[in-house]
Design a protein around this motif. Structure first.
Motif, PDB file in Angstrom:
ATOM      1  N   HIS A  50       0.841  -1.200   0.000  1.00  0.00           N
ATOM      2  CA  HIS A  50       0.000   0.000   0.000  1.00  0.00           C
ATOM      3  C   HIS A  50       0.882   1.259   0.000  1.00  0.00           C
ATOM      4  CE1 HIS A  50      -3.805   2.130   1.063  1.00  0.00           C
ATOM      5  NE2 HIS A  50      -2.935   3.006   1.501  1.00  0.00           N
ATOM      6  N   GLU A  51       1.886   1.297   0.859  1.00  0.00           N
ATOM      7  CA  GLU A  51       2.806   2.441   0.930  1.00  0.00           C
ATOM      8  C   GLU A  51       3.562   2.633  -0.388  1.00  0.00           C
ATOM      9  OE1 GLU A  51       3.239   4.703   3.468  1.00  0.00           O
ATOM     10  OE2 GLU A  51       1.482   3.733   4.368  1.00  0.00           O
ATOM     11  N   CYS A  52       4.026   1.532  -0.972  1.00  0.00           N
ATOM     12  CA  CYS A  52       4.730   1.617  -2.257  1.00  0.00           C
ATOM     13  C   CYS A  52       3.823   2.179  -3.341  1.00  0.00           C
ATOM     14  CB  CYS A  52       5.229   0.241  -2.686  1.00  0.00           C
ATOM     15  SG  CYS A  52       6.606  -0.386  -1.735  1.00  0.00           S
ATOM     16  N   LEU A  53       2.596   1.710  -3.379  1.00  0.00           N
ATOM     17  CA  LEU A  53       1.661   2.187  -4.396  1.00  0.00           C
ATOM     18  C   LEU A  53       1.364   3.666  -4.209  1.00  0.00           C
ATOM     19  CD1 LEU A  53      -0.807  -0.840  -4.520  1.00  0.00           C
ATOM     20  CD2 LEU A  53       0.858  -0.191  -6.270  1.00  0.00           C
ATOM     21  N   LEU A  54       1.078   4.067  -2.981  1.00  0.00           N
ATOM     22  CA  LEU A  54       0.700   5.462  -2.728  1.00  0.00           C
ATOM     23  C   LEU A  54       1.858   6.439  -2.882  1.00  0.00           C
ATOM     24  CD1 LEU A  54      -1.740   5.224   0.314  1.00  0.00           C
ATOM     25  CD2 LEU A  54      -2.274   5.481  -2.099  1.00  0.00           C
ATOM     26  N   HIS A  55       3.048   6.034  -2.462  1.00  0.00           N
ATOM     27  CA  HIS A  55       4.173   6.976  -2.431  1.00  0.00           C
ATOM     28  C   HIS A  55       5.157   6.845  -3.588  1.00  0.00           C
ATOM     29  CE1 HIS A  55       2.761   8.386   1.390  1.00  0.00           C
ATOM     30  NE2 HIS A  55       2.755   7.154   1.860  1.00  0.00           N
ATOM     31  N   LYS A  56       5.072   5.757  -4.347  1.00  0.00           N
ATOM     32  CA  LYS A  56       6.005   5.569  -5.454  1.00  0.00           C
ATOM     33  C   LYS A  56       5.280   5.380  -6.788  1.00  0.00           C
ATOM     34  CE  LYS A  56       9.717   3.560  -2.652  1.00  0.00           C
ATOM     35  NZ  LYS A  56      10.535   4.751  -2.636  1.00  0.00           N
ATOM     36  N   VAL A  57       4.399   4.404  -6.849  1.00  0.00           N
ATOM     37  CA  VAL A  57       3.778   4.020  -8.118  1.00  0.00           C
ATOM     38  C   VAL A  57       2.801   5.083  -8.629  1.00  0.00           C
ATOM     39  CG1 VAL A  57       2.314   2.309  -9.249  1.00  0.00           C
ATOM     40  CG2 VAL A  57       4.124   1.570  -7.689  1.00  0.00           C
ATOM     41  N   ILE A  58       1.816   5.442  -7.816  1.00  0.00           N
ATOM     42  CA  ILE A  58       0.806   6.411  -8.265  1.00  0.00           C
ATOM     43  C   ILE A  58       1.440   7.743  -8.656  1.00  0.00           C
ATOM     44  CG2 ILE A  58      -1.210   7.761  -7.531  1.00  0.00           C
ATOM     45  CD1 ILE A  58      -2.146   5.225  -6.028  1.00  0.00           C
ATOM     46  N   PRO A  59       2.356   8.308  -7.852  1.00  0.00           N
ATOM     47  CA  PRO A  59       2.980   9.567  -8.291  1.00  0.00           C
ATOM     48  C   PRO A  59       3.763   9.427  -9.605  1.00  0.00           C
ATOM     49  CG  PRO A  59       3.345   9.242  -5.945  1.00  0.00           C
ATOM     50  CD  PRO A  59       2.742   7.973  -6.479  1.00  0.00           C
ATOM     51  N   GLU A  60       4.407   8.290  -9.813  1.00  0.00           N
ATOM     52  CA  GLU A  60       5.172   8.085 -11.056  1.00  0.00           C
ATOM     53  C   GLU A  60       4.227   8.009 -12.256  1.00  0.00           C
ATOM     54  OE1 GLU A  60       9.016   7.681 -12.856  1.00  0.00           O
ATOM     55  OE2 GLU A  60       8.385   8.316 -10.867  1.00  0.00           O
ATOM     56  N   ILE A  61       3.139   7.285 -12.112  1.00  0.00           N
ATOM     57  CA  ILE A  61       2.159   7.208 -13.204  1.00  0.00           C
ATOM     58  C   ILE A  61       1.538   8.576 -13.445  1.00  0.00           C
ATOM     59  CG2 ILE A  61      -0.102   6.277 -13.870  1.00  0.00           C
ATOM     60  CD1 ILE A  61       0.801   3.609 -12.632  1.00  0.00           C
ATOM     61  N   ASP A  62       1.162   9.262 -12.373  1.00  0.00           N
ATOM     62  CA  ASP A  62       0.552  10.588 -12.523  1.00  0.00           C
ATOM     63  C   ASP A  62       1.490  11.566 -13.232  1.00  0.00           C
ATOM     64  OD1 ASP A  62      -1.778   9.715 -11.357  1.00  0.00           O
ATOM     65  OD2 ASP A  62      -1.423  10.694  -9.426  1.00  0.00           O
ATOM     66  N   LYS A  63       2.791  11.407 -13.000  1.00  0.00           N
ATOM     67  CA  LYS A  63       3.787  12.267 -13.644  1.00  0.00           C
ATOM     68  C   LYS A  63       3.831  12.030 -15.151  1.00  0.00           C
ATOM     69  CE  LYS A  63       8.265  11.236 -13.388  1.00  0.00           C
ATOM     70  NZ  LYS A  63       9.581  10.990 -12.793  1.00  0.00           N
ATOM     71  N   CYS A  64       3.493  10.824 -15.574  1.00  0.00           N
ATOM     72  CA  CYS A  64       3.652  10.440 -16.978  1.00  0.00           C
ATOM     73  C   CYS A  64       2.347  10.306 -17.748  1.00  0.00           C
ATOM     74  CB  CYS A  64       4.371   9.093 -17.053  1.00  0.00           C
ATOM     75  SG  CYS A  64       5.964   9.064 -16.257  1.00  0.00           S
ATOM     76  N   ILE A  65       1.217  10.392 -17.092  1.00  0.00           N
ATOM     77  CA  ILE A  65      -0.037  10.000 -17.744  1.00  0.00           C
ATOM     78  C   ILE A  65      -0.571  11.024 -18.746  1.00  0.00           C
ATOM     79  CG2 ILE A  65      -1.681  10.835 -16.027  1.00  0.00           C
ATOM     80  CD1 ILE A  65      -3.091   8.034 -16.382  1.00  0.00           C
ATOM     81  N   SER A  66      -0.200  12.285 -18.632  1.00  0.00           N
ATOM     82  CA  SER A  66      -0.677  13.239 -19.634  1.00  0.00           C
ATOM     83  C   SER A  66       0.180  13.112 -20.889  1.00  0.00           C
ATOM     84  CB  SER A  66      -0.627  14.676 -19.106  1.00  0.00           C
ATOM     85  OG  SER A  66       0.660  15.228 -19.258  1.00  0.00           O
ATOM     86  N   HIS A  67      -0.416  13.394 -22.042  1.00  0.00           N
ATOM     87  CA  HIS A  67       0.324  13.308 -23.302  1.00  0.00           C
ATOM     88  C   HIS A  67       1.594  14.145 -23.244  1.00  0.00           C
ATOM     89  CE1 HIS A  67      -2.946  11.313 -25.314  1.00  0.00           C
ATOM     90  NE2 HIS A  67      -3.771  12.318 -25.118  1.00  0.00           N
ATOM     91  N   TYR A  68       1.447  15.376 -22.787  1.00  0.00           N
ATOM     92  CA  TYR A  68       2.569  16.315 -22.824  1.00  0.00           C
ATOM     93  C   TYR A  68       3.707  15.893 -21.913  1.00  0.00           C
ATOM     94  CZ  TYR A  68      -0.867  18.979 -25.354  1.00  0.00           C
ATOM     95  OH  TYR A  68      -1.798  19.351 -26.275  1.00  0.00           O
ATOM     96  N   ASN A  69       3.386  15.465 -20.697  1.00  0.00           N
ATOM     97  CA  ASN A  69       4.449  15.021 -19.786  1.00  0.00           C
ATOM     98  C   ASN A  69       5.117  13.757 -20.300  1.00  0.00           C
ATOM     99  OD1 ASN A  69       3.818  17.169 -18.166  1.00  0.00           O
ATOM    100  ND2 ASN A  69       2.866  15.966 -16.558  1.00  0.00           N
ATOM    101  N   LEU A  70       4.324  12.829 -20.802  1.00  0.00           N
ATOM    102  CA  LEU A  70       4.885  11.589 -21.328  1.00  0.00           C
ATOM    103  C   LEU A  70       5.822  11.887 -22.495  1.00  0.00           C
ATOM    104  CD1 LEU A  70       5.043   8.510 -21.271  1.00  0.00           C
ATOM    105  CD2 LEU A  70       3.042   8.461 -22.769  1.00  0.00           C
TER     106      LEU A  70
END
Length: 182
Positions: free
Chosen positions: A120-140
């Motif tokens: 849960h901690e890994c998902l909330l503090h590592k995975v979700i922020p990393e995906i959120d950083k990359c999920i928009s077309h422009y950021n990706l």
């Protein structure tokens, strides 16, 4: 409860936590839709797992971009992509300082409360922020073109000739597409 049921229960508990962040579940995968893109978190069991004695698994994460798919390979446009369709993807281990592959084990001695909390901690503090950083077309695109993303996107980056104006052309294409939809 046998190990298979324990693993399934873990995924159900993770599902409740991820739902608060916009993810839905399909089998061992969690999907988040953003515009025409998908963030994906996948739980992968090892081939060395034995449903009777131990289940070994890791977590894969990534992003699929419909706009990039339309440019690179229109035959690979997906309504709901799999990990094989990602334009960027990696294993969770790369998010840790050691950059080593990370696997968890469920067996008779596993403290499920501790394991679930760690994941849960890994998902909330590592995975979700990393995906959120990359999920928009422009950021990706920014991260992808500048070679700042490890993972499956590398296969595309190596196979696609990037002209100096590639980022600009891709951004204009996406902008035009979304202006037409409004």
């Amino acid at each position: 409860m046998n190990l298979v049921d324990t693993y399934k229960q873990l995924l159900e508990n993770i599902q409740h936590a991820l739902k608060k962040h916009g993810y839905s579940r399909k089998v061992g995968f969690f999907y988040k839709k953003y515009e025409d893109n998908w963030g994906i978190i996948g739980f992968q069991k090892s081939t060395s797992s034995s449903n009777e004695f131990r289940i070994k698994f890791t977590i894969n994460l990534g992003v699929y971009s419909k706009a990039i798919a339309e440019i690179l390979d229109p035959t690979r446009i997906k309504l709901r992509p799999t990990v094989w369709d990602l334009h960027w993807g990696q294993r969770i281990g790369l998010l840790f300082p050691e950059k080593n592959d990370k696997w968890w084990v469920i067996d008779e001695s596993t403290s499920m409360e501790f394991l679930e909390q760690e994941i849960h901690e890994c998902l909330l503090h590592k995975v979700i922020p990393e995906i959120d950083k990359c999920i928009s077309h422009y950021n990706l695109i920014d991260l992808w073109v500048s070679n700042q993303l490890p993972g499956t996107g590398l296969l595309y980056r190596q196979s696609v000739p990037f002209s100096p104006d590639y980022k600009s052309r891709l951004s204009k294409f996406i902008e035009k597409k979304y202006n037409e939809c409004e």
